[in-house]
Motif scaffolding. Structure first.
Motif, mmCIF file in Angstrom:
data_model
loop_
_atom_site.group_PDB
_atom_site.id
_atom_site.type_symbol
_atom_site.label_atom_id
_atom_site.label_comp_id
_atom_site.label_asym_id
_atom_site.label_seq_id
_atom_site.Cartn_x
_atom_site.Cartn_y
_atom_site.Cartn_z
ATOM 1 N N ALA A 13 -3.045 28.195 -29.974
ATOM 2 C CA ALA A 13 -2.042 27.133 -30.047
ATOM 3 C C ALA A 13 -0.959 27.476 -31.061
ATOM 4 N N GLY A 14 -1.278 28.389 -31.988
ATOM 5 C CA GLY A 14 -0.313 28.737 -33.031
ATOM 6 C C GLY A 14 -0.188 27.652 -34.074
ATOM 7 N N GLN A 15 -1.278 26.926 -34.300
ATOM 8 C CA GLN A 15 -1.222 25.782 -35.200
ATOM 9 C C GLN A 15 -2.596 25.512 -35.795
ATOM 10 N N SER A 16 -2.646 25.282 -37.109
ATOM 11 C CA SER A 16 -3.907 24.926 -37.739
ATOM 12 C C SER A 16 -4.367 23.563 -37.231
ATOM 13 N N PHE A 17 -5.672 23.395 -37.082
ATOM 14 C CA PHE A 17 -6.242 22.104 -36.659
ATOM 15 C C PHE A 17 -5.744 21.660 -35.293
ATOM 16 N N ALA A 18 -5.408 22.610 -34.429
ATOM 17 C CA ALA A 18 -4.880 22.244 -33.114
ATOM 18 C C ALA A 18 -5.872 21.375 -32.338
ATOM 19 N N PHE A 19 -7.166 21.620 -32.561
ATOM 20 C CA PHE A 19 -8.174 20.879 -31.786
ATOM 21 C C PHE A 19 -8.125 19.383 -32.054
ATOM 22 N N VAL A 20 -7.583 19.001 -33.229
ATOM 23 C CA VAL A 20 -7.521 17.573 -33.551
ATOM 24 C C VAL A 20 -6.683 16.844 -32.500
ATOM 25 N N GLY A 21 -5.626 17.506 -32.021
ATOM 26 C CA GLY A 21 -4.798 16.908 -30.981
ATOM 27 C C GLY A 21 -5.567 16.687 -29.692
ATOM 28 N N ASN A 22 -6.542 17.558 -29.430
ATOM 29 C CA ASN A 22 -7.298 17.446 -28.185
ATOM 30 C C ASN A 22 -8.263 16.261 -28.191
ATOM 31 N N LEU A 23 -8.585 15.771 -29.393
ATOM 32 C CA LEU A 23 -9.471 14.603 -29.485
ATOM 33 C C LEU A 23 -8.861 13.412 -28.752
ATOM 34 N N GLU A 24 -7.528 13.413 -28.652
ATOM 35 C CA GLU A 24 -6.821 12.304 -28.009
ATOM 36 C C GLU A 24 -7.350 12.013 -26.600
ATOM 37 N N SER A 45 17.393 24.932 -24.259
ATOM 38 C CA SER A 45 16.963 25.190 -22.895
ATOM 39 C C SER A 45 15.446 25.063 -22.741
ATOM 40 N N GLY A 46 14.918 23.967 -23.300
ATOM 41 C CA GLY A 46 13.523 23.646 -23.055
ATOM 42 C C GLY A 46 12.517 24.503 -23.790
ATOM 43 N N GLU A 47 12.960 25.333 -24.720
ATOM 44 C CA GLU A 47 12.013 26.168 -25.455
ATOM 45 C C GLU A 47 12.327 26.116 -26.941
ATOM 46 N N SER A 48 11.305 26.188 -27.737
ATOM 47 C CA SER A 48 11.537 26.436 -29.153
ATOM 48 C C SER A 48 10.636 27.595 -29.543
ATOM 49 N N THR A 49 11.155 28.454 -30.350
ATOM 50 C CA THR A 49 10.364 29.602 -30.766
ATOM 51 C C THR A 49 10.103 29.500 -32.255
ATOM 52 N N TYR A 50 8.954 29.967 -32.656
ATOM 53 C CA TYR A 50 8.698 30.027 -34.084
ATOM 54 C C TYR A 50 7.772 31.174 -34.398
ATOM 55 N N THR A 51 7.808 31.574 -35.641
ATOM 56 C CA THR A 51 6.976 32.683 -36.086
ATOM 57 C C THR A 51 5.982 32.162 -37.106
ATOM 58 N N LEU A 52 4.724 32.332 -36.783
ATOM 59 C CA LEU A 52 3.652 31.974 -37.712
ATOM 60 C C LEU A 52 3.487 33.176 -38.624
ATOM 61 N N GLU A 53 3.942 33.039 -39.840
ATOM 62 C CA GLU A 53 4.098 34.221 -40.671
ATOM 63 C C GLU A 53 3.567 33.957 -42.074
ATOM 64 N N LEU A 54 2.724 34.853 -42.560
ATOM 65 C CA LEU A 54 2.218 34.687 -43.917
ATOM 66 C C LEU A 54 1.663 35.997 -44.445
ATOM 67 N N PRO A 55 1.957 36.294 -45.709
ATOM 68 C CA PRO A 55 1.304 37.455 -46.315
ATOM 69 C C PRO A 55 -0.088 37.077 -46.802
ATOM 70 N N TYR A 56 -1.054 37.915 -46.532
ATOM 71 C CA TYR A 56 -2.403 37.727 -47.058
ATOM 72 C C TYR A 56 -2.683 38.813 -48.086
ATOM 73 N N ARG A 57 -3.438 38.435 -49.078
ATOM 74 C CA ARG A 57 -3.862 39.382 -50.099
ATOM 75 C C ARG A 57 -5.381 39.332 -50.096
ATOM 76 N N ARG A 58 -5.966 40.351 -49.491
ATOM 77 C CA ARG A 58 -7.406 40.341 -49.284
ATOM 78 C C ARG A 58 -8.099 41.140 -50.380
ATOM 79 N N SER A 59 -9.073 40.534 -51.014
ATOM 80 C CA SER A 59 -9.922 41.316 -51.916
ATOM 81 C C SER A 59 -10.945 42.023 -51.036
ATOM 82 N N VAL A 60 -11.216 43.277 -51.324
ATOM 83 C CA VAL A 60 -11.986 44.078 -50.379
ATOM 84 C C VAL A 60 -13.426 44.339 -50.833
ATOM 85 N N GLY A 61 -13.738 44.025 -52.083
ATOM 86 C CA GLY A 61 -15.116 44.219 -52.533
ATOM 87 C C GLY A 61 -15.437 45.686 -52.746
#
Lengths: 152, 353, 381, 186
Positions: free
Chosen positions: B57-68, A9-25
């Motif tokens: 944009a939810g995407q790395s390097f999204a600005f590259v697309g804007n160069l178009e 229906s004209g939409e796609s959903t996604y989750t930008l997801e990642l674990p980060y491991r930050r060194s804190v100094g």
């Protein structure tokens, strides 16, 4: 990771997801270690200002700071905001206040949630204390929230 | 400094219905319109600079697309800031100062509606102390609003008056997203978003884009009847963590405004990036703008807030006032970061007759 | 240029796989502090700060310049954040130099960084999707195209890898050090993105680089030699369209031509004493030699084969060990620009080329579509 | 989350690391042109658009020609074949990272479709030993079953074949003349 669902229906959903491991100094690390030990640390600048949360630099000048000092776990609300509908990631899942609190001995204010029943229970200048989490791991959420001084 | 003018401005209509286009598709007609209005050919543009953010944009390097949209073939001299387009304008203006080039295309864009802006902007917070709390930008703004109300003795009605005025002004702005003939009473009836800010004190979530063409020297007069000359342009930043700052003032705005010479002569119109009602109070005070100054006749960010283009739109709107002959000295302002952490001030003037 | 510009301070971190002893702020402050020390300045001497880094998803902090403002002494000052993909470190230095040449500021601190170990760059490069090919997978076909087109012998790529890894042994800040590096080792290392072998590829590094740029008065007043700016250029082209040559992109050619024109360079191979260019995979050395006009099209590999790109050769290339040895992506471009400055100032230590009068720094990014270059000399323009 | 942090903390040493799991949800609204392209794929048809200015044919279609910066509308639409040639390729040994699902070596190619002027990158090659992958190889699309032919929402960089085309297999025709793809190194 990111899972791209099929287009429906004209939409796609996604989750930008990642674990980060930050060194804190050393300085952020000391602050977080302090939290684990139920202590709040500030950094004392050359000008004598006690910065809370501790930073490895003087925020006004950029100069290195390594003198860490404990401050109180209670203090004064310098400003606040009432959240009637918490977001899913907020520290508390019921209506709460955000509060910037100048802990005793600090020259700056530390942000956290303040657990009070209603907007009428919070005011600038009120005294609050840290409610420590029982299980602490060296993380900002070792502070469960603030609560009015003398509570619990 | 070398004389540089804003000679054309275009913006995308913002909408409460999020656009289905990609950022580049949204930008394309805006850039084309700004170019057409400038009268310059693409190959006359000496430098191109844009502002956008990957996390919107939810995407790395999204600005590259804007160069178009620049038609970067043959290759162009080009740069990008991960900031509001107003800072892209600053970079372009600096580039023009060095004398390498005589004209520049600047644009800013963002599709805020793709993500949950209140979650996405949490990633702007310091990763150790603020980010783990998910202290969203509306909550942080509300903390500053409370501090301002406490310090000034003003109340929620004063905030509602500002928001209602912006909403009414926006009726005349075809690019606005939220506009209505409303009163402060109407807005005071709305619920709190995060108290003391009601929903009406907060900006809408907007997708949008803006583009500007800059031209140096007499060439600006050849291509534009009323060039908007950049007479002062500066920006400043303050410590990040809100608890370190005096939230009752906007020190970086004051410094930038002084460096840009805001107070040298009266300002007719100021377009301020006051996304929340109370920020207008802070910015007016920091810039020394009296009641005679017409603030945000476009409706400002409370009417449409295309993050990463909001600031450039303010400068564009301020320039338009001069292009249209409605004003002789105007101001555009941009901001970034929690609680007005970073601020840019651009003073524009028409040719004095 | 309206105003002259000088590089008077250079600093960098020790680049490693994981700098787990510092915070993000600590990483940048290490490089910035060294640049200030080199310039004999303090934070308060600086008028403006320009920082650059590759995508924010690498560290999971959106617009990290906001959090880093006071860590870099920028409180009350102007601060800009540049992002032009892999070329960002170079572009950032150029934006900083424009503040000087445009007469807008007098003393500018510029910093670029990446802390790749915080997150996962292959993931981030793939937009968070499975099947990310990484930069190597993207560029491998271009490299194959170059080899097919130039008929270069396979061992040229290995030679570049050996040379840069040997240079890295001379650089105390370099990340990847392979003391007993040999052609045999490179040849035997696993094929990752055919035709690119493991030892022909860059590592993923944590690191930062910083420089202090001043106006003419600042350069004159510096007690250490200044590197004088003679030209800067940036060029971008569309990433994909019919007829595009990604092997020797026109944007790179145009960028070089522009910067040479500014600096009065008419015969690059003879007029330039050393070049530090962005070589993340060994074959990019001969590719850039041609693209930047140091060799005719198809002949770049002969410079490598003849040993001319070694320290002591006709045109030493990547004396620091290059991107092949240290790759904190956002800083990688600035490290190239900084190495050019160090060579001109005579401060490159064991990897110093004798008598450098003219040095070129180069960076590229995106789909080999973003380019940034500068030319530095011992003499004022 | 099994890393040194927890061990160090258990021992009561100084905190050196902070774990942070960031998950942001995005909704991509599929643009009309991507929807139209996806509908074509569902029918087994690949659509492109021809620039009214330079006459180049773009696949997937675009709303504007990025070289001429002129708009391309529905009237510029055309069908191209599902056959073409490999103009560039690589063979990958997948790097393992969070979310990576690839395990075996595989070939990705740029394919120049007959009748199109630009290549389509990052296409999977099928039914061919990896050592036989070469430029000039003539290939045709391997279509998914009709039920599985979905386009994708794309992103800032555009959209592709989604799940409609699972890969490309050799047609068995003689290899293309190198001159025919000399300008398509991507």
């Amino acid at each position: 990771m990111c899972s791209t669902a099929a287009v429906t229906s004209g939409e796609s959903t996604y989750t930008l997801e990642l674990p980060y491991r930050r060194s804190v100094g050393p300085v952020v690390g000391a602050f977080l270690t302090g939290l684990r030990d139920a202590t709040v640390l500030g950094s004392r600048t050359a000008a004598g200002r006690v910065i809370v949360p501790a930073l490895e630099y003087d925020p006004d000048t950029g100069d290195e700071v390594s003198d860490l000092v404990p401050v109180g776990s209670a203090g004064v609300v310098t400003t606040w905001a009432w959240v009637p509908e918490p977001l899913r990631k907020h520290p508390l899942d019921r209506p709460f206040a955000w509060a910037l609190v100048q802990l005793d001995g600090a020259d700056t204010s530390l942000l956290h949630a303040l657990d009070v029943g209603s907007i009428d229970d919070v005011s600038t200048g009120m005294r609050v204390q840290i409610r420590w989490r029982a299980e602490r791991q060296g993380h900002m959420t070792d502070i469960e929230c603030y609560e009015p001084e003398g509570a619990s | 400094m070398r004389d540089v003018a804003v000679v054309s401005f275009a913006q995308a209509p913002t909408s409460s219905t999020p656009v289905s286009d990609t950022e580049a598709q949204m930008l394309f007609p805006v850039v084309a319109e700004a170019m057409e209005r400038s009268g310059l050919r693409r190959d006359e543009i000496g430098f191109t600079c844009s502002g956008s953010a990957d996390y919107l944009a939810g995407q790395s390097f999204a600005f590259v697309g804007n160069l178009e949209v620049t038609g970067a073939w043959p290759p162009i001299s080009e740069s990008h800031v991960e900031m509001d387009g107003a800072w892209a304008l600053y970079e372009a203006w600096v580039h023009l100062q060095s004398g390498h080039v005589d004209s520049a295309l600047v644009f800013g864009s963002g599709i805020s509606s793709r993500g949950d802006l209140r979650e996405v902007l949490c990633l702007q917070n310091d990763p150790y102390y603020l980010m783990p709390l998910w202290a969203d930008h509306v909550s942080l703004a509300a903390l500053q609003a409370r501090a301002v109300l406490d310090a000034t003795g003003k109340g929620e009605r004063d905030l509602a008056e500002i928001a209602a005025r912006c909403r009414r002004s926006a009726v005349a702005n075809p690019f606005a997203q939220r506009f209505a003939d409303v009163t402060a009473d109407d807005l005071l009836a709305e619920p709190y978003a995060v108290a003391p800010l009601r929903t009406g004190d907060c900006p809408p979530v907007s997708d949008g884009a803006a583009a500007v063409v800059l031209v140096a020297g007499d060439r600006a007069r050849e291509v534009c009847e009323h060039p908007a000359w950049i007479r002062g342009l500066d920006h400043r930043i303050e410590p990040h963590y809100p608890g370190l700052r005096d939230l009752t003032v906007s020190e970086s705005t004051r410094l930038a405004g002084e460096a840009a010479g805001v107070g040298d002569r009266p300002i007719d119109v100021a377009e301020l990036s006051s996304s929340f009602s109370h920020e207008e109070l802070l910015l007016r005070a920091a810039l020394g703008l009296g009641d005679a100054v017409d603030v945000n006749p476009s409706g400002g960010p409370l009417a449409a807030n295309p993050v990463m283009a909001t600031g450039l739109t303010r400068i564009g709107e301020a320039a338009r006032q001069i292009h249209d002959g409605h004003a002789t000295r105007t101001l555009g302002h941009a901001t970034s970061g929690p609680c007005l952490q970073q601020n840019l001030v651009c003073v524009l003037e028409g040719d004095r007759s | 240029m309206a105003e002259r510009c000088a590089v008077v301070g250079v600093g960098q971190t020790h680049h490693t796989k994981v700098r787990d002893d510092v915070s993000l702020a600590g990483l940048l402050r290490e490089a910035a502090g060294r640049a200030l020390e080199d310039a004999e300045m303090t934070w308060s001497d600086i008028d403006a700060v320009v920082i650059g880094t590759a995508p924010d998803t690498f560290e999971g902090v959106m617009m990290p310049e906001l959090y880093l403002a006071d860590a870099l002494g920028a409180s009350g000052k102007p601060m800009l954040r540049v992002h032009t993909a892999g070329s960002v470190g170079g572009s950032t230095a150029i934006v900083a130099s424009n503040l000087i040449t445009g007469g807008v500021r007098k003393r500018v601190l510029t910093v670029a960084f990446e802390k790749q170990s915080e997150g996962d760059t292959t993931w981030a490069l793939g937009g968070g999707r499975s099947g990310s090919v990484g930069a190597g997978g993207y560029f491998a076909p271009h490299i194959r195209g170059y080899i097919d087109r130039s008929k270069a012998p396979e061992y040229v790529g290995w030679m570049v890898a050996v040379k840069d890894r040997k240079n890295a042994l001379l650089n105390p800040y370099a990340h990847l050090k392979v003391p007993d590096i040999s052609l045999e080792m490179v040849k035997e290392s696993p094929m990752v993105w055919d035709p690119v072998r493991r030892l022909e590829s860059c590592p993923a590094s944590d690191g930062a680089c910083a420089m202090v740029l001043t106006d003419e008065a600042g350069g004159d007043a510096a007690s250490k030699p200044a590197a004088w700016l003679h030209g800067t250029a940036m060029r971008s082209e569309l990433g994909q369209f019919p007829g595009r040559d990604p092997i020797s992109p026109k944007a790179g050619q145009d960028c070089a031509a522009d910067v040479y024109r500014q600096a009065g360079i008419t015969d690059p191979i003879n007029d330039v004493d050393m070049v530090e260019c962005y070589v993340p995979f060994s074959w990019y050395e001969p590719m850039w030699m041609e693209n930047l006009g140091f060799a005719a099209l198809g002949d770049g590999w002969k410079l490598t084969e003849d040993g001319e790109t070694e320290i002591g050769g006709k045109l030493p290339v990547n004396c620091s060990g290059g991107v092949l040895s240290s790759n904190p992506i956002g800083a990688s471009g600035m490290l190239r620009f900084a190495e050019a400055a160090m060579q001109v100032r005579g401060t490159a230590g064991e990897h110093q080329v004798p008598d450098v009068r003219t040095a070129v720094g180069h960076a590229y990014g995106g789909a080999a579509q973003y380019f940034a270059m500068w030319v530095l000399r011992t003499e004022k323009p | 989350m099994s890393d040194t942090t927890e061990v160090e903390e258990a021992e009561g040493g100084p905190v050196r690391f902070m774990q942070q799991h960031i998950a942001l949800d995005y909704v991509m609204r599929v643009s009309p042109i991507a929807t139209r392209f996806a509908e074509g794929l569902h029918r087994g048809v690949i659509l492109g658009r021809r620039c009214p200015s330079c006459s180049l044919v773009f696949v997937p279609p675009r709303t504007f020609c990025n070289i001429c910066t002129v708009a391309m509308g529905d009237s510029q639409e055309l069908e191209v074949t599902d056959r073409g040639m490999v103009t560039a390729f690589t063979i990958l040994t997948p790097i393992q990272y969070h979310g990576q699902q690839e395990r075996q070596d595989y070939a990705l190619a740029s394919i120049l479709l007959d009748g199109a002027d630009g290549t389509v990158g990052q296409q999977r090659l099928l039914d061919l030993p990896l050592e036989q992958v070469r430029t000039g190889l003539r290939v045709e699309a391997v279509w998914a079953s009709e039920d599985d032919r979905r386009g994708d929402g794309g992103g800032a960089m555009g959209f592709g074949f989604g799940s409609a085309i699972t890969g490309w297999k050799p047609t068995g025709e003689p290899d293309a003349d190198p001159a025919s793809y000399a300008e398509h190194a991507l």
